[in-house]
Design a protein around this motif. Structure first.
Motif, PDB file in Angstrom:
ATOM      1  N   LYS A 120       0.841  -1.204   0.000  1.00 22.97           N
ATOM      2  CA  LYS A 120       0.000   0.000   0.000  1.00 22.97           C
ATOM      3  C   LYS A 120       0.876   1.253   0.000  1.00 22.97           C
ATOM      4  N   TYR A 121       1.852   1.317   0.910  1.00 26.20           N
ATOM      5  CA  TYR A 121       2.695   2.492   0.996  1.00 26.20           C
ATOM      6  C   TYR A 121       3.622   2.612  -0.205  1.00 26.20           C
ATOM      7  N   TYR A 122       4.025   1.494  -0.779  1.00 27.33           N
ATOM      8  CA  TYR A 122       4.835   1.536  -1.988  1.00 27.33           C
ATOM      9  C   TYR A 122       4.063   2.225  -3.107  1.00 27.33           C
ATOM     10  N   ARG A 123       2.788   1.895  -3.257  1.00 30.53           N
ATOM     11  CA  ARG A 123       1.969   2.524  -4.291  1.00 30.53           C
ATOM     12  C   ARG A 123       1.789   4.012  -4.017  1.00 30.53           C
ATOM     13  N   VAL A 124       1.549   4.369  -2.752  1.00 24.20           N
ATOM     14  CA  VAL A 124       1.347   5.784  -2.398  1.00 24.20           C
ATOM     15  C   VAL A 124       2.612   6.587  -2.696  1.00 24.20           C
ATOM     16  N   ILE A 125       3.765   6.061  -2.314  1.00 17.24           N
ATOM     17  CA  ILE A 125       5.023   6.766  -2.553  1.00 17.24           C
ATOM     18  C   ILE A 125       5.296   6.877  -4.055  1.00 17.24           C
ATOM     19  N   LYS A 126       5.033   5.812  -4.790  1.00 14.81           N
ATOM     20  CA  LYS A 126       5.256   5.826  -6.234  1.00 14.81           C
ATOM     21  C   LYS A 126       4.369   6.874  -6.906  1.00 14.81           C
ATOM     22  N   GLU A 127       3.099   6.972  -6.492  1.00 15.78           N
ATOM     23  CA  GLU A 127       2.186   7.965  -7.072  1.00 15.78           C
ATOM     24  C   GLU A 127       2.642   9.384  -6.757  1.00 15.78           C
ATOM     25  N   SER A 128       3.093   9.632  -5.516  1.00 12.49           N
ATOM     26  CA  SER A 128       3.515  10.984  -5.157  1.00 12.49           C
ATOM     27  C   SER A 128       4.779  11.379  -5.921  1.00 12.49           C
TER      28      SER A 128
END
Length: 108
Positions: free
Chosen positions: A29-37
């Motif tokens: 979940k956090y990997y996706r959030v960081i990648k999007e930001s």
């Protein structure tokens, strides 16, 4: 071996597996959030300073005090050492302040 030993071992293994699953799910979940930001930061940098209107930052030289104001770049923060150099002594500039040059909205 006693029943308590087996009970404690099984409960410990179950807790370990549950914690491991939670860690894997949260990591994704956090990997996706960081990648999007990071993708948003890159897109805003490609659009240039007009992407974020009205926000400016002040860069200063820690050695001689030289300062210049530039449009805000997404991802910059106060205290960040940027790649730009001072024209006086060649020292790398530091972000000293970030603020909005737009007038504040007044509420009635």
């Amino acid at each position: 071996m006693s029943f308590e030993y087996y009970y404690i071992t099984v409960v410990s293994l179950v807790i370990f597996v549950v914690a491991l699953l939670i860690g894997i799910i949260m990591n994704n979940k956090y990997y996706r959030v960081i990648k999007e930001s990071l993708t948003q930061v890159r897109e805003a940098e490609l659009k240039g300073p007009s992407a974020i209107g009205g926000d400016v930052e002040v860069l200063t030289c820690p050695r001689c005090g030289y300062s210049k104001t530039i449009p805000y770049r997404l991802g910059d923060y106060v205290g960040k050492v940027v790649d730009e150099t001072c024209p006086n002594d060649g020292e790398r500039l530091v972000v000293h302040a970030i603020y909005s040059s737009r007038p504040a909205e007044q509420s009635l």
